[in-house]
Design an enzyme around this catalytic site. Structure first.
Site, mmCIF file in Angstrom:
data_model
loop_
_atom_site.group_PDB
_atom_site.id
_atom_site.type_symbol
_atom_site.label_atom_id
_atom_site.label_comp_id
_atom_site.label_asym_id
_atom_site.label_seq_id
_atom_site.Cartn_x
_atom_site.Cartn_y
_atom_site.Cartn_z
ATOM 1 N N TYR A 3 7.935 0.916 -1.459
ATOM 2 C CA TYR A 3 8.398 0.016 -2.514
ATOM 3 C C TYR A 3 7.353 -1.026 -2.919
ATOM 4 C CZ TYR A 3 13.139 1.734 -3.082
ATOM 5 O OH TYR A 3 14.223 2.509 -3.405
ATOM 6 N N TYR A 12 18.381 -3.337 2.197
ATOM 7 C CA TYR A 12 19.173 -2.118 2.038
ATOM 8 C C TYR A 12 20.544 -2.351 2.660
ATOM 9 C CZ TYR A 12 20.645 2.742 2.170
ATOM 10 O OH TYR A 12 21.360 3.898 1.980
ATOM 11 N N LYS A 64 17.986 -8.130 8.296
ATOM 12 C CA LYS A 64 18.179 -8.266 6.845
ATOM 13 C C LYS A 64 19.096 -9.452 6.524
ATOM 14 C CE LYS A 64 15.566 -4.847 5.386
ATOM 15 N NZ LYS A 64 14.271 -5.152 4.778
ATOM 16 N N SER A 69 0.792 -1.233 0.000
ATOM 17 C CA SER A 69 0.000 0.000 0.000
ATOM 18 C C SER A 69 0.821 1.278 0.000
ATOM 19 C CB SER A 69 -0.923 0.008 1.227
ATOM 20 O OG SER A 69 -0.161 -0.185 2.391
ATOM 21 N N ASP A 110 -3.574 -8.199 8.965
ATOM 22 C CA ASP A 110 -2.232 -8.471 9.473
ATOM 23 C C ASP A 110 -1.580 -9.633 8.711
ATOM 24 O OD1 ASP A 110 0.043 -8.887 10.867
ATOM 25 O OD2 ASP A 110 -0.928 -9.379 12.783
ATOM 26 N N TYR A 139 22.235 1.019 10.651
ATOM 27 C CA TYR A 139 21.521 0.161 9.687
ATOM 28 C C TYR A 139 22.225 -1.206 9.517
ATOM 29 C CZ TYR A 139 17.984 -1.086 6.424
ATOM 30 O OH TYR A 139 16.919 -1.737 5.855
ATOM 31 N N VAL A 167 15.230 5.730 -0.352
ATOM 32 C CA VAL A 167 14.204 6.682 -0.802
ATOM 33 C C VAL A 167 13.376 7.098 0.416
ATOM 34 C CG1 VAL A 167 13.984 5.847 -3.200
ATOM 35 C CG2 VAL A 167 12.622 4.779 -1.383
#
Ligand code: NAD
Length: 392
Positions: free
Chosen positions: A53, A225, A244, A50, A111, A235, A273
């Protein structure tokens, strides 16, 4: 109701239905202008579809590949005196545009971590799609309720091992200042992995495979990322980086699981972004403002839709060469990570202050993109007009 932006820290708690429609239309128009993308599958499931990305991926699938799509998201509908969340409007608008093109476009608001939504999606695929050819996993969430134990896990954005002190920007006050973030404890690291790691992606793929709703040659990918050194403590080397890593490990497990279907799971590393998820990360918005300035100057700037269009068109569509890095990932951050761009970003990072923020970075562009996420600042919208809270 007249709706104005109400910003609380890194979120805007209002959203403009007309503005969200314009924002989706802008993306739809961009993709259609680039022309049809050939050689892509025709049935997509996008989990986290929604905003950000996931939304852009769904737009490229529908408008660029002419594919039928199912979108899953977790958004707040409008109430009597309160607009819906932006993603709620975005999804409604996209369903309408895709259906105008004669496409199947179905959305489920619930969910994605729950068993119930997984079963709902399976029933929908059986009823209307038969099978799906692509599953895109694009969730970004602060919490997850484990479907088996009902335990609640929360993700945190913290360094690991030592506290981190560095520059960040207070986006409301336009102030560059130093923050210190204490390191995560072991339980925070594990909880972040539970929320943003690969466990739920695998649960989705297991459930879909067991239900026999995946096509032969199924492809599934999730977004990640990496970013430059200045963001690593918070990060890549922080709690989210651990999650990640888990997501990447899981891609290999899912790939093995899908071998009987000649399927493949992989990671796509995207560029930074402005999205609701990225604006919540300390340090990153300031880096994005700097990055935008440099990439715009070099004619290499991409927003969400441009980045996703390039992924589908140049890396996945027919005639394109899918290049994987040594870890088997597709690198859409190739322009962001170019040496010349990173060298410049590092130099600006060392000199940026509140006083020169607007001059040495594209903070204005950052703010415009941020407001757009919630449907504000779009040129064709009259923000002084009374608007119905539901989308027409
Ligand atoms: P976003 O906040 O814009 O989108 C998150 C999506 O997840 C929304 O559609 C939301 O409704 C959905 N969602 C959240 N919780 C849910 C739940 N419980 N059930 C169903 N749906 C739920 O985020 P984004 O920035 O587009 O992030 C998507 C992915 O892209 C993440 O994996 C992120 O790490 C990755 N990524 C982002 C950037 C960036 O700069 N924004 C860069 C590279 C990779």
């Amino acid at each position: 109701m007249v709706i104005k932006p109400k910003i609380r820290g890194f979120v805007c708690v209002t959203a403009h239905p007309e503005g969200c429609r314009e924002h989706v239309l802008e993306q739809v128009t961009y993709v259609k202008k680039q022309g049809h993308i050939s050689g892509m599958p025709k049935k997509f499931l996008i989990i986290g579809s929604s905003t950000g990305y996931g939304l852009s991926s769904r737009i490229v699938a529908a408008m660029g590949c002419h594919a039928d799509t199912i979108g899953i998201f977790f958004e707040r509908p409008e109430e009597e005196d309160r607009p819906a969340s932006a993603g709620f409007y975005n999804a409604k608008v996209l369903d309408a545009y895709a259906r105008q093109e004669g496409l199947l476009s179905e959305s489920i608001n619930g969910d994605a971590f729950s068993d119930a939504v997984k079963q709902q999606v399976i029933a929908l695929i059986r009823e209307k799609f038969g099978k799906v050819d692509v599953v895109i996993y694009s969730l970004a969430s602060p919490k997850r309720i484990d479907p088996k134990t009902a335990e609640v896990y929360r993700s945190v954005l913290k360094p690991i091992g030592a506290s981190f002190t560095g520059k960040t920007v207070h986006t409301d006050k336009k102030e560059v200042h130093e923050i210190t973030i204490d390191p995560a404890n072991e339980s925070e690291i594990q909880e972040t992995i539970k929320v943003m790691g690969g466990e739920d992606w695998k649960l989705w793929m297991d459930a879909l495979r067991e239900a026999d709703v995946l096509s032969d040659g199924i492809q599934t990918w999730a977004y990640s990322y990496i970013g430059p050194e200045i963001t690593w403590p918070i990060y890549a080397h922080g709690t989210i980086g651990k999650a990640k890593e888990d997501l990447e490990r899981t891609s290999r497990v899912i790939s093995d699981d899908l071998s009987d279907l000649h399927g493949k799971a992989f990671i796509v590393v995207n560029k930074a972004v402005v999205t609701q998820a990225s604006s919540a990360i300390p340090v990153v918005p300031l880096y994005i403002a700097i990055l935008f300035k440099i990439m715009k100057q070099k004619g290499l700037h991409e927003n969400c839709i441009q980045q996703m269009d390039r992924l589908f068109r140049e890396r996945l569509g027919s005639g394109s060469q899918t290049l994987y890095d040594s870890e088997g990932r597709i690198r859409m951050d190739d322009w962001e990570m170019r040496l010349d761009i990173q060298e410049e970003a590092k130099n600006i990072w060392s000199e940026i202050t509140t006083e020169n923020l607007e001059k040495v970075s594209d903070f204005t562009g950052y703010q415009q993109d941020f407001l757009k996420l919630f449907g504000f600042g779009l040129s064709h919208v009259n923000y002084d007009a009374d608007v119905p809270l539901g989308v027409v």
